[in-house]
Design an enzyme around this catalytic site. Structure first.
Site, PDB file in Angstrom:
ATOM      1  N   ASP A  34       0.878  -1.175   0.000  1.00 46.30           N
ATOM      2  CA  ASP A  34       0.000   0.000   0.000  1.00 46.30           C
ATOM      3  C   ASP A  34       0.914   1.223   0.000  1.00 46.30           C
ATOM      4  OD1 ASP A  34      -2.440   1.584   0.384  1.00 46.30           O
ATOM      5  OD2 ASP A  34      -1.762   1.883   2.441  1.00 46.30           O
ATOM      6  N   SER A  35       0.327   2.403  -0.208  1.00 46.04           N
ATOM      7  CA  SER A  35       1.117   3.634  -0.109  1.00 46.04           C
ATOM      8  C   SER A  35       1.663   3.826   1.301  1.00 46.04           C
ATOM      9  CB  SER A  35       0.230   4.833  -0.463  1.00 46.04           C
ATOM     10  OG  SER A  35      -0.833   4.920   0.463  1.00 46.04           O
TER      11      SER A  35
ATOM     12  N   CYS B 182      -4.446  -1.406  -1.958  1.00 51.00           N
ATOM     13  CA  CYS B 182      -4.557   0.037  -2.138  1.00 51.00           C
ATOM     14  C   CYS B 182      -5.482   0.278  -3.327  1.00 51.00           C
ATOM     15  CB  CYS B 182      -3.160   0.589  -2.425  1.00 51.00           C
ATOM     16  SG  CYS B 182      -3.122   2.341  -2.788  1.00 51.00           S
TER      17      CYS B 182
ATOM     18  N   GLU C 266      -1.648   7.895   8.728  1.00 47.36           N
ATOM     19  CA  GLU C 266      -0.208   7.601   8.610  1.00 47.36           C
ATOM     20  C   GLU C 266       0.579   8.058   9.834  1.00 47.36           C
ATOM     21  OE1 GLU C 266       1.905   6.110   6.196  1.00 47.36           O
ATOM     22  OE2 GLU C 266      -0.049   5.320   5.639  1.00 47.36           O
TER      23      GLU C 266
ATOM     24  N   CYS D 210     -10.967   3.495   0.436  1.00 48.19           N
ATOM     25  CA  CYS D 210      -9.517   3.656   0.589  1.00 48.19           C
ATOM     26  C   CYS D 210      -9.139   2.796   1.781  1.00 48.19           C
ATOM     27  CB  CYS D 210      -9.192   5.126   0.851  1.00 48.19           C
ATOM     28  SG  CYS D 210      -7.507   5.419   1.434  1.00 48.19           S
TER      29      CYS D 210
ATOM     30  N   HIS E 119      -7.015   3.071   4.022  1.00 47.95           N
ATOM     31  CA  HIS E 119      -6.735   3.764   5.290  1.00 47.95           C
ATOM     32  C   HIS E 119      -8.029   3.988   6.100  1.00 47.95           C
ATOM     33  CE1 HIS E 119      -2.884   4.705   3.375  1.00 47.95           C
ATOM     34  NE2 HIS E 119      -2.442   5.132   4.550  1.00 47.95           N
TER      35      HIS E 119
HETATM   36  N1  DGL Z   1      -4.673   3.415   0.982  1.00 49.46           N
HETATM   37  C1  DGL Z   1      -4.806   3.891  -0.314  1.00 49.46           C
HETATM   38  C2  DGL Z   1      -6.074   3.524  -1.038  1.00 49.46           C
HETATM   39  O1  DGL Z   1      -6.671   2.518  -0.745  1.00 49.46           O
HETATM   40  C3  DGL Z   1      -4.081   5.097  -0.811  1.00 49.46           C
HETATM   41  C4  DGL Z   1      -4.123   6.320  -0.011  1.00 49.46           C
HETATM   42  C5  DGL Z   1      -3.158   7.369  -0.477  1.00 49.46           C
HETATM   43  O2  DGL Z   1      -1.950   7.129  -0.404  1.00 49.46           O
HETATM   44  O3  DGL Z   1      -3.615   8.441  -0.907  1.00 49.46           O
HETATM   45  O4  DGL Z   1      -6.497   4.215  -1.923  1.00 49.46           O
END
Ligand code: DGL
Length: 264
Positions: free
Chosen positions: A11-12, A74, A152, A184, A186
């Site tokens: 993931d990011s 992600c 984060e 997302c 997160h």
């Molecule tokens: N967790 C990510 C997603 O599912 C990316 C969030 C990001 O880095 O902007 O989209």
């Protein structure tokens, strides 16, 4: 034949841990290598080609560590280039997309809200999702700049995060949605906050469990399951500083995770 090679997940940043939790629950015997691209987070503010370039580097790394299967945990990296990753690599790749299909199946009033990054919502993959599964419902998209950064930095339970989240959930409530998709990885860490802002009658949907189930289907389809192992291990790598990312992984994952600084 049991296949003891690890599953590679990325993931990011730490968002993909919400998917990893479901994978661990459903696939306790598998070894997992997780890569958090924290030094390049958030992806949601980058150009799709930059996200694809980062994702390819990470896939190369996970494959160099012997991954038998890759999970793009992600939505943003999946929307930006899932077809490209699948063309390039021969291992199976599980990606993800906002849960529009389940949401339009459960909404009672035909009004659904989607919280996701700007890149996810602007992507062709998302428009095609809407075309296929909108199913006569009204679907309202809400980008949420800033939320990823809060998760984060380990602030997923802070009053500032609650205030920011309210700014994004309120417009959906004004549209009278009865179902909200967390698009997302997160955002599942903010699920209780979303529920308390939206109220108990709103259904909140995330995709972690569906992705973990898909991983199970792929493991059996390709005969890749690590069926003899008692309990799998997790190794965490990050492009960020371990002093910063390590405590957040520990907070969200629990236990004593081994986190290695691996710039790519
Ligand atoms: N967790 C990510 C997603 O599912 C990316 C969030 C990001 O880095 O902007 O989209």
């Amino acid at each position: 034949m049991p296949d003891s090679r690890p599953i590679g997940v990325f993931d990011s940043g730490v968002g993909g841990l919400s998917v990893l939790k479901e994978m661990r629950r459903l696939h306790p015997r598998e070894d997992i290598i997780y890569y958090a691209d924290s030094a390049h987070c958030p992806y949601g503010l980058k150009k799709p080609e930059e996200i694809v370039a980062r994702s390819l580097k990470i896939c190369d790394f996970l494959l160099s560590r012997g991954s038998k299967l890759l999970v793009v945990a992600c939505n943003t990296a999946s929307v930006a280039g899932l077809d490209i990753y699948r063309q390039k690599y021969s291992v199976p790749i599980v990606g993800m997309e906002p849960a529009v299909k389940p949401a339009t199946a459960v909404t009672r009033n035909g009004r659904v809200g989607v919280l996701a990054t700007g890149v996810t919502l602007a992507g062709e993959r998302f428009s095609s999702l809407l075309e296929r599964y909108q199913n006569g419902s009204d679907v309202y998209s809400q980008p949420c700049p800033g939320l990823v950064e809060m998760v984060e930095t380990g602030c997923h339970d802070s009053p500032d995060t609650a205030r920011a989240l309210k700014r994004y959930v309120d417009p959906l409530l004004e549209r009278d949605v009865d179902t909200i998709v967390l698009g997302c990885t997160h955002y599942p860490f903010l699920k209780e906050m979303v529920q308390s802002i939206a109220g108990p009658d709103i259904t909140i949907i995330d995709t972690g469990e569906a992705v973990a189930r898909q991983v199970g289907r792929v493991l059996s389809q390709y005969g890749l399951g690590n069926i003899e192992r008692e309990k799998g291990l997790e190794l965490f790598h990050t492009s960020g500083e371990t002093g910063e990312v390590g405590p957040v992984i520990k907070k969200l994952w629990g236990g004593n995770p081994k986190v290695t600084h691996t710039p790519l």
